[in-house]
Design a protein around this motif. Structure first.
Motif, PDB file in Angstrom:
ATOM      1  N   HIS A 151       0.799  -1.219   0.000  1.00 16.68           N
ATOM      2  CA  HIS A 151       0.000   0.000   0.000  1.00 16.68           C
ATOM      3  C   HIS A 151       0.836   1.275   0.000  1.00 16.68           C
ATOM      4  O   HIS A 151       0.310   2.355  -0.218  1.00 16.68           O
ATOM      5  CB  HIS A 151      -0.918   0.009   1.219  1.00 16.68           C
ATOM      6  N   LEU A 152       2.106   1.138   0.273  1.00 20.16           N
ATOM      7  CA  LEU A 152       2.972   2.313   0.311  1.00 20.16           C
ATOM      8  C   LEU A 152       3.870   2.304  -0.911  1.00 20.16           C
ATOM      9  O   LEU A 152       4.285   1.250  -1.373  1.00 20.16           O
ATOM     10  CB  LEU A 152       3.831   2.294   1.576  1.00 20.16           C
TER      11      LEU A 152
ATOM     12  N   PRO B 131      -5.813  -0.649  -3.345  1.00 22.23           N
ATOM     13  CA  PRO B 131      -5.655  -0.327  -1.925  1.00 22.23           C
ATOM     14  C   PRO B 131      -6.831  -0.912  -1.137  1.00 22.23           C
ATOM     15  O   PRO B 131      -7.985  -0.769  -1.535  1.00 22.23           O
ATOM     16  CB  PRO B 131      -5.688   1.204  -1.888  1.00 22.23           C
ATOM     17  N   LEU B 132      -6.517  -1.570  -0.056  1.00 26.18           N
ATOM     18  CA  LEU B 132      -7.558  -2.178   0.761  1.00 26.18           C
ATOM     19  C   LEU B 132      -8.061  -1.176   1.789  1.00 26.18           C
ATOM     20  O   LEU B 132      -7.268  -0.442   2.380  1.00 26.18           O
ATOM     21  CB  LEU B 132      -7.003  -3.410   1.497  1.00 26.18           C
TER      22      LEU B 132
ATOM     23  N   ALA C 138      -7.636  -9.432   5.226  1.00 23.80           N
ATOM     24  CA  ALA C 138      -6.512 -10.036   4.507  1.00 23.80           C
ATOM     25  C   ALA C 138      -5.462 -10.553   5.489  1.00 23.80           C
ATOM     26  O   ALA C 138      -4.896 -11.633   5.301  1.00 23.80           O
ATOM     27  CB  ALA C 138      -5.888  -9.010   3.556  1.00 23.80           C
ATOM     28  N   THR C 139      -5.233  -9.812   6.556  1.00 17.77           N
ATOM     29  CA  THR C 139      -4.300 -10.261   7.591  1.00 17.77           C
ATOM     30  C   THR C 139      -4.788 -11.566   8.195  1.00 17.77           C
ATOM     31  O   THR C 139      -4.015 -12.515   8.375  1.00 17.77           O
ATOM     32  CB  THR C 139      -4.139  -9.185   8.688  1.00 17.77           C
TER      33      THR C 139
ATOM     34  N   GLY D 183      -9.191   5.873   7.414  1.00 15.21           N
ATOM     35  CA  GLY D 183      -9.502   4.901   8.448  1.00 15.21           C
ATOM     36  C   GLY D 183      -8.291   4.169   9.001  1.00 15.21           C
ATOM     37  O   GLY D 183      -8.372   3.548  10.060  1.00 15.21           O
ATOM     38  N   TYR D 184      -7.161   4.245   8.313  1.00 15.37           N
ATOM     39  CA  TYR D 184      -5.960   3.559   8.794  1.00 15.37           C
ATOM     40  C   TYR D 184      -5.386   4.201  10.058  1.00 15.37           C
ATOM     41  O   TYR D 184      -4.642   3.577  10.788  1.00 15.37           O
ATOM     42  CB  TYR D 184      -4.877   3.513   7.711  1.00 15.37           C
TER      43      TYR D 184
END
Length: 131
Positions: free
Chosen positions: A38-39, A68-69, A77-78, A120-121
């Motif tokens: 994502h980065l 991007p999730l 996913a984790t 939201g992260y």
């Protein structure tokens, strides 16, 4: 300044209330592999420079993400990658790892990281709102 591996994993172990360092390391490896997808660019490299070398390599060689999730899908996913995990335990894993990563990154880099991620992260990184 790079955080030492033992210190990073000890903090993840403490925040995640893991019984063993191996559990903390498994969570760290999974979450950082997903985060790395994502980065991009300088921000990913800057965060990697502050992580222990073996974990930095995981961040720099991430699992591939097609898109991007959202924070919720990131947690899901984790859970899918950690054997025996549920969404609840995965949320705990993500929070433990990302809050330690945020400490290692420092406030300014964490703010830049959050700007690259879907809304939201900030909660997953242990912040109550965007910093």
């Amino acid at each position: 300044m790079t955080m030492r591996r033992e210190a990073f994993l000890e903090q993840v172990k403490e925040r995640g209330a893991y019984e063993t360092t191996e559990e903390a390391e498994r969570a760290a490896r999974t979450v950082l592999a997903l985060l790395g997808a994502h980065l991009v660019g300088e921000i990913r490299a800057d965060l990697a420079a502050r992580l222990p070398e073996d974990l930095a390599l995981i961040l720099l060689n991430p699992l591939q993400a097609r898109e991007p999730l959202s924070p919720e899908r990131f947690v899901r996913a984790t859970a899918a990658w950690i054997e025996g995990a549920t969404e609840q335990t995965a949320a705990w894993d993500v929070g433990a790892v990302l809050s330690v990563a945020a400490d290692a990154a420092g406030e300014e880099l964490t703010r830049r990281i959050l700007l690259q991620l879907p809304v939201g992260y900030d909660l997953l990184f242990g912040h109550s709102q965007r910093v």
